[in-house]
Design an enzyme around this catalytic site. Structure first.
Site, mmCIF file in Angstrom:
data_model
loop_
_atom_site.group_PDB
_atom_site.id
_atom_site.type_symbol
_atom_site.label_atom_id
_atom_site.label_comp_id
_atom_site.label_asym_id
_atom_site.label_seq_id
_atom_site.Cartn_x
_atom_site.Cartn_y
_atom_site.Cartn_z
ATOM 1 N N TYR A 1 3.870 6.643 -14.119
ATOM 2 C CA TYR A 1 2.779 6.317 -13.195
ATOM 3 C C TYR A 1 3.339 5.830 -11.861
ATOM 4 O O TYR A 1 2.947 6.320 -10.789
ATOM 5 C CB TYR A 1 1.875 5.259 -13.817
ATOM 6 C CG TYR A 1 0.806 4.734 -12.882
ATOM 7 C CD1 TYR A 1 -0.199 5.566 -12.406
ATOM 8 C CD2 TYR A 1 0.809 3.393 -12.480
ATOM 9 C CE1 TYR A 1 -1.178 5.084 -11.537
ATOM 10 C CE2 TYR A 1 -0.170 2.907 -11.626
ATOM 11 C CZ TYR A 1 -1.153 3.756 -11.157
ATOM 12 O OH TYR A 1 -2.119 3.273 -10.304
ATOM 13 N N LYS B 1 3.109 7.847 -8.229
ATOM 14 C CA LYS B 1 2.397 7.229 -7.115
ATOM 15 C C LYS B 1 3.321 7.029 -5.916
ATOM 16 O O LYS B 1 2.897 7.191 -4.759
ATOM 17 C CB LYS B 1 1.788 5.889 -7.542
ATOM 18 C CG LYS B 1 0.639 6.012 -8.528
ATOM 19 C CD LYS B 1 -0.575 6.726 -7.945
ATOM 20 C CE LYS B 1 -1.323 5.866 -6.953
ATOM 21 N NZ LYS B 1 -2.549 6.531 -6.442
#
Length: 281
Positions: A126, A130
């Site tokens: 994640y 990002k």
């Protein structure tokens, strides 16, 4: 001013819609996955070219941290390729782009407030996806606002509502007490984003409410405000193993806001009290 908000049905998207609807001369284009798949480059180019927004605010993201560890390709498609498509489509028509990012771009291993000038070192899929989303946006469109936030709650499913719901059927709750961060209201985050766009204050910004606490501290404060007598017991992260590593310390300092237009966020306690007393039933 014409604005396109992707992920408009999420917590931040809903709050931005609410606040922008109170501002004159703003036309909103609201999309979810059914209206616009940001991972589809041709669809994004066609949609943006047809509607010609002046600003794109990308609230769409794959935020299921543990699922990102399992479906890596999908995480990159949504969190990196999606922002790439939006940034290039925006650049093609001279539009600005707001990319919402996360504290997970840091490793969470240093016990200091993190500023926009501190080194990033994501430890999860994640966080990595990002961070790459930040990088492609900043490289492909000079008219960008990258806004990192953390521990977000607003109109939708979130930690605050989950704890209240659990308290209804549990006399005691174990809550992690060795992760520190800053609970952040979508109200404060939306206000900052609107201010950045209004002032054309391009660049990278941290935006969380002020102060810090653990998930245990947060739960205690929620129950105190709501008058809930469920007992909260502190525990360690190791007692609740998860596929994705959680940052131990991810307190962000809104340093760039302090240095430029000013930090208009509230303390996390003030924002939480406002949310629970005025937004919750």
């Amino acid at each position: 001013m014409k604005l396109l908000i992707t992920g408009a049905d999420g917590q931040l998207g809903r709050e931005l819609t609410k606040q922008y609807n109170e501002i004159k001369d703003v036309e909103l284009i609201l999309t979810g996955i059914s209206e616009l798949d940001i991972t589809d480059m041709e669809a994004v180019y066609e949609f943006v070219n047809n509607h010609k927004p002046e600003v794109i605010i990308n609230c769409a993201a794959h935020t299921a941290v543990d699922k990102c560890e399992i479906d890596v390709d999908m995480a990159y498609k949504i969190n990196t390729i999606g922002p790439k498509n939006l940034a290039t489509a925006a650049y093609a028509i001279g539009a600005e782009i707001v990319q919402v990012s996360t504290d997970y771009v840091f490793d969470g291993e240093r016990d200091i407030e993190l500023t926009e000038f501190d080194e990033v070192n994501p430890k999860t899929v994640y966080g990595k996806t990002k961070l790459e989303g930040e990088r492609v946006v900043s490289k492909l469109n000079p008219k960008h606002y990258i806004v990192r936030t953390a521990w977000l709650y607003g109109d939708g499913n979130n930690f605050v509502k989950t704890m209240i719901k659990l308290s209804e059927t549990n006399k005691t709750l174990k809550v992690v007490n060795d992760q520190k961060g800053t609970p952040t209201s979508t109200v404060d985050l939306a206000r900052v984003i609107i201010s950045l766009v209004k002032n054309k204050n391009y660049g990278l910004f941290h935006c969380t409410c002020k102060g810090e606490c653990t998930w245990y501290d947060l739960t205690k404060e929620i129950f105190k405000i709501k008058g809930i007598d469920t007992k909260v017991i502190p525990c360690t992260t190791d007692e609740f193993p998860r596929p994705a590593k959680r940052p131990e310390y991810s307190v962000l300092r809104n340093y760039m806001l302090e240095l430029t237009t000013g930090d208009i966020t509230r303390t996390w306690q003030e924002a939480l009290k406002d949310y629970l007393e005025n937004k919750e039933s």
